[in-house]
Design a protein around this motif. Structure first.
Motif, mmCIF file in Angstrom:
data_model
loop_
_atom_site.group_PDB
_atom_site.id
_atom_site.type_symbol
_atom_site.label_atom_id
_atom_site.label_comp_id
_atom_site.label_asym_id
_atom_site.label_seq_id
_atom_site.Cartn_x
_atom_site.Cartn_y
_atom_site.Cartn_z
ATOM 1 N N GLU A 1 14.323 -1.197 1.160
ATOM 2 C CA GLU A 1 12.997 -1.504 0.613
ATOM 3 C C GLU A 1 11.954 -1.264 1.698
ATOM 4 O OE1 GLU A 1 12.540 -2.238 -2.518
ATOM 5 O OE2 GLU A 1 14.690 -2.234 -2.938
ATOM 6 N N GLN A 2 11.699 0.002 1.970
ATOM 7 C CA GLN A 2 10.835 0.331 3.096
ATOM 8 C C GLN A 2 9.355 0.315 2.729
ATOM 9 O OE1 GLN A 2 12.323 4.096 4.504
ATOM 10 N NE2 GLN A 2 13.619 3.093 6.015
ATOM 11 N N ASN A 3 8.562 -0.155 3.670
ATOM 12 C CA ASN A 3 7.114 -0.073 3.521
ATOM 13 C C ASN A 3 6.633 1.305 3.970
ATOM 14 O OD1 ASN A 3 6.734 -2.709 2.548
ATOM 15 N ND2 ASN A 3 6.753 -3.556 4.616
ATOM 16 N N SER B 1 -8.870 9.367 0.914
ATOM 17 C CA SER B 1 -7.650 9.149 0.157
ATOM 18 C C SER B 1 -6.478 9.307 1.108
ATOM 19 C CB SER B 1 -7.528 10.158 -0.996
ATOM 20 O OG SER B 1 -8.488 9.881 -1.997
ATOM 21 N N ALA B 2 -5.539 8.383 1.030
ATOM 22 C CA ALA B 2 -4.422 8.356 1.972
ATOM 23 C C ALA B 2 -3.120 8.195 1.216
ATOM 24 C CB ALA B 2 -4.595 7.207 2.969
ATOM 25 N N ALA B 3 -2.026 8.398 1.911
ATOM 26 C CA ALA B 3 -0.700 8.123 1.377
ATOM 27 C C ALA B 3 0.115 7.431 2.457
ATOM 28 C CB ALA B 3 -0.008 9.412 0.920
ATOM 29 N N TYR B 4 0.668 6.285 2.116
ATOM 30 C CA TYR B 4 1.571 5.556 3.021
ATOM 31 C C TYR B 4 2.984 5.686 2.464
ATOM 32 C CZ TYR B 4 -2.116 3.387 5.795
ATOM 33 O OH TYR B 4 -3.166 3.177 6.655
ATOM 34 N N LEU B 5 3.847 6.312 3.264
ATOM 35 C CA LEU B 5 5.180 6.640 2.765
ATOM 36 C C LEU B 5 6.267 6.110 3.689
ATOM 37 C CD1 LEU B 5 4.620 10.365 1.712
ATOM 38 C CD2 LEU B 5 4.424 8.310 0.311
ATOM 39 N N PRO B 6 7.371 5.659 3.109
ATOM 40 C CA PRO B 6 8.530 5.293 3.929
ATOM 41 C C PRO B 6 9.226 6.540 4.444
ATOM 42 C CG PRO B 6 9.071 5.060 1.605
ATOM 43 C CD PRO B 6 7.602 5.412 1.673
ATOM 44 N N ASN C 1 0.823 -1.214 0.000
ATOM 45 C CA ASN C 1 0.000 0.000 0.000
ATOM 46 C C ASN C 1 0.853 1.259 0.000
ATOM 47 O OD1 ASN C 1 0.848 0.339 2.689
ATOM 48 N ND2 ASN C 1 -0.994 -0.612 3.528
ATOM 49 N N VAL C 2 2.120 1.135 -0.378
ATOM 50 C CA VAL C 2 2.994 2.297 -0.442
ATOM 51 C C VAL C 2 2.542 3.212 -1.576
ATOM 52 C CG1 VAL C 2 5.356 3.096 -0.831
ATOM 53 C CG2 VAL C 2 4.934 1.038 0.531
ATOM 54 N N GLY C 3 2.480 4.505 -1.289
ATOM 55 C CA GLY C 3 2.060 5.474 -2.282
ATOM 56 C C GLY C 3 0.722 6.084 -1.910
ATOM 57 N N CYS C 4 0.038 6.592 -2.913
ATOM 58 C CA CYS C 4 -1.213 7.327 -2.731
ATOM 59 C C CYS C 4 -2.363 6.491 -3.284
ATOM 60 C CB CYS C 4 -1.091 8.654 -3.480
ATOM 61 S SG CYS C 4 -2.538 9.694 -3.430
ATOM 62 N N PHE C 5 -3.465 6.421 -2.554
ATOM 63 C CA PHE C 5 -4.610 5.660 -3.052
ATOM 64 C C PHE C 5 -5.909 6.170 -2.430
ATOM 65 C CE2 PHE C 5 -2.932 3.317 0.607
ATOM 66 C CZ PHE C 5 -4.065 3.125 1.389
ATOM 67 N N THR C 6 -7.011 5.874 -3.103
ATOM 68 C CA THR C 6 -8.344 6.128 -2.569
ATOM 69 C C THR C 6 -8.849 4.820 -1.988
ATOM 70 O OG1 THR C 6 -8.766 7.849 -4.206
ATOM 71 C CG2 THR C 6 -10.683 6.902 -3.105
ATOM 72 N N ALA C 7 -9.270 4.853 -0.734
ATOM 73 C CA ALA C 7 -9.608 3.629 -0.009
ATOM 74 C C ALA C 7 -11.080 3.273 -0.144
ATOM 75 C CB ALA C 7 -9.251 3.780 1.461
ATOM 76 N N LEU C 8 -11.344 1.996 0.053
ATOM 77 C CA LEU C 8 -12.706 1.513 0.157
ATOM 78 C C LEU C 8 -13.296 1.864 1.524
ATOM 79 C CD1 LEU C 8 -12.144 -2.041 -1.311
ATOM 80 C CD2 LEU C 8 -13.704 -0.358 -2.276
ATOM 81 N N THR C 9 -14.614 1.836 1.591
ATOM 82 C CA THR C 9 -15.300 2.021 2.866
ATOM 83 C C THR C 9 -16.297 0.882 3.070
ATOM 84 O OG1 THR C 9 -16.989 3.425 1.845
ATOM 85 C CG2 THR C 9 -15.112 4.520 2.839
#
Length: 621
Positions: free
Chosen positions: A416-418, A371-376, A201-209
């Motif tokens: 290789e970070q999550n 919308s979220a972003a998971y970043l190392p 899930n690294v990066g930017c995405f629109t999430a489900l609800t």
């Protein structure tokens, strides 16, 4: 002769299984067990059923049930690492548990998160072993292409389940910030992730609800799992029933104990319900260890101080508490933006929104898209800073360091970070430390640390008077997450402080910045200060809270067995026959994700194992 009371009716059944806790995982387990006609399962839930409660059902009213009768309203002890503050630990006290109170975000952790559980020796709990149960729980609603293009939706259909009990959708409407999120993050070098549910899930995405597309109501474990199975004669629910302890009985030789029943209280009267099969504790990461300790399973020092007889010594019970840590920076928004606070303060707008929701299931009451972003860390910190942080941790000598601590250290320094920090912007004031001014609109940039080094515990309190009574389930557990304490906590604190600078950079970048007037909490630095060098250290200690994602307090022990955990990889409590735990507390390490989808998968996988073992036992295998 009059009809039986609710509790008398419950006790009239001959149960093979009892599930303690009708929450997120507990109702999954109960519903799945009752698919087997040879199993008769009872569910004890401390809270009420609330199927018609609009504060739960209406998506746009999320958050309104916190600190209400549907919330246990726990809090931590004062935290030295947070300038002595106490931290709220909101947990669901209602049928459906925290799935009835959460913010409905639905996604998964990284492949490596679950593989790390298996590396610890918990066989079958890696990504490949748990993915089928993610899919088994889910009923994904495929959006049309026009909708995908309009809202920057990306997904891999093969990664979803389509016939499970839990409806998952992309929201019908989004808050004002969502349309700008992907473009803003793209300017900062963060790519949109087209397959964020497929193992990274690294990066930017629109999430489900978790919303039912037909009714536009919250989809949680009570309507999704319990209601469709509630007609079965072998599934019996008792609400407003708080478990006191598991009744344990020594075998004839005085060896291993067996769980034979549950003591519970209903309307101020205590009862004991016997079982012939197994008891599954699904009371969550705060109350599952509490119940084990109240039953005499845990650290002898804790039990003796509470006036409880030690039935099985295991000092791991209640330890290993891990929670995501969250900060919230508040921004004043353009006054034309509609926020949830707008509806709460303007009765006319609220009435119009309610009418629109009632008649067409559209409008602000359905706007729960995220919308979220998971970043190392490496995305916004230098290699030198990461090296300094890694050097602060205790040495991870292979001969002396526990494998879980090694995994955490490896995550920090690995190239290789999550996604180690989640960034999320919402149009509302989500800070409990900044009071909104009437008439102004606010948005909040939230940053959540995903892999904390801070590790705490939860235990039952000492008895106020051991001579007169032992501690019981009416006594609130002592919750001590130990946020930002010790060497690892110092690393957490420093990484959270660094994350604030990047969070502010997001909010200073167009097009998101176009709807923002200014940052109001914390106040902006003076004109002569460089914003890129802003020091958030003290502010973080003043405002960081938990993200309501506690795990680990009844962790799977893996290769270390009872020396390293509370349950084995089939979720059996070490040293006790007929007793299991199935909820987020069994997770040995935190994941980079909101928890609900994983907890449902744990419930599905657990139930599958429990039924398999039951069939083997009945067949003499």
């Amino acid at each position: 002769m009059g009809s039986l009371s609710e509790v008398e009716s419950f006790l009239s059944h001959k149960f093979t299984h009892i599930v303690i806790g009708g929450g997120t995982a507990g109702l999954v387990v109960a519903a799945r067990l009752s698919e087997d006609p040879t199993i008769t399962v009872g569910v004890l839930e401390a809270g009420p059923a609330a199927f018609d409660e609009p504060r739960i059902n209406v998506p746009g009213r999320l958050g309104e049930t916190l600190f209400t009768e549907y919330d246990w309203q726990f809090e931590s002890v004062p935290q030295p690492g947070l300038h002595g503050r106490k931290i709220p630990f909101n947990r669901g006290k209602v049928l459906g548990g925290s799935s009835a109170l959460n913010f409905m975000m639905w996604h998964r952790g990284n492949k490596e998160d679950y593989d790390s559980w298996e590396k610890l020796g918990n066989h079958g709990w890696g990504w490949d072993g748990i993915l089928p149960f993610f899919k088994k729980s889910e009923r994904f609603q495929l959006p049309d292409q026009a909708y995908q293009d309009r809202h920057n939706i990306h997904f891999d259909a093969e990664s979803h389940g389509t016939d499970g009990p839990l409806h998952t959708i992309y929201a019908t409407e989004y808050g004002a910030s969502q349309k700008y999120w992907h473009a803003t993050l793209g300017k900062l070098g963060v790519e949109s992730n087209p397959n964020h549910l497929s193992g990274s899930n690294v990066g930017c995405f629109t999430a489900l609800t978790g919303v039912n597309p037909k009714t536009q109501q919250r989809c949680y474990s009570a309507p999704a799992y319990y209601l469709p199975a509630s007609h079965r004669d072998n599934l019996i629910l008792l609400t407003d029933a708080r478990a006191r302890s598991v009744v344990l009985e020594k075998d004839a030789e005085g060896g291993e104990s067996t769980a034979v029943g549950v003591c519970f209280v209903h309307r101020n009267q205590e009862y004991v319900v016997p079982i012939s099969g197994e008891i599954i504790i699904s009371a969550g990461s705060i109350q599952s260890p509490q119940l084990l300790e109240l039953s005499g399973i845990g650290n002898p020092d804790v039990l003796k101080a509470a006036g409880i007889e030690v039935k099985l010594a295991n000092p791991n019970v209640g330890e290993n508490l891990q929670d995501h840590m969250m900060t919230a920076m508040v921004y004043e928004l353009d006054p034309s933006i509609v926020t949830p606070e707008t509806l709460r303060s303007d009765s006319g707008l609220a009435a119009a929104a309610d009418e629109q929701y009632r008649t067409s299931k559209t409008g602000p009451r359905t706007a729960v898209g995220y919308s979220a972003a998971y970043l190392p860390f490496a995305h916004y910190t230098t290699k030198e800073e990461l090296s300094r942080l890694a050097a602060m941790l205790p040495p991870t000598d292979l001969a002396t360091t526990r494998r879980r601590d090694q995994i955490l250290s490896e995550r920090l320094s690995s190239p290789e970070q999550n996604g180690q920090i989640e960034f999320l912007f919402e149009v509302s004031n989500y800070s409990s430390y900044f009071p909104s001014e009437p008439g102004k609109k606010y948005g909040t940039m939230m940053q959540m640390l995903q892999y904390p080094f801070s590790t705490g515990n939860v235990h039952i309190p000492p008895s106020p008077s051991p001579e007169s009574r032992a501690t019981n389930s009416d006594d609130s557990p002592v919750i001590n997450p130990q946020f930002c304490a010790g060497a690892g906590g110092q690393v957490d604190w420093m990484t959270m402080a660094a994350a604030q600078r990047f969070g502010h950079k997001i909010c200073s970048t167009s097009p998101l910045a176009d709807i923002i007037i200014k940052r109001v909490f914390p106040p902006l630095p003076g004109d002569n200060e460089d914003p890129s060098m802003e020091d958030f250290g003290s502010w973080v200690r003043d405002i960081v809270v938990g993200d309501w994602h506690p795990v680990g307090t009844c962790a799977m022990g893996g290769d270390e067995g009872i020396k390293g955990g509370v349950v084995d990889d089939r979720l059996r409590v070490y040293g006790i026959k007929g007793l299991r735990v199935c909820d987020a507390s069994i997770m040995p390490l935190q994941i980079a994700a909101h928890l609900q989808a994983t907890v449902y998968a744990i419930g599905e996988k657990g139930a599958d194992m429990f039924k398999e073992d039951w069939r083997k036992e009945r067949n003499g295998a």
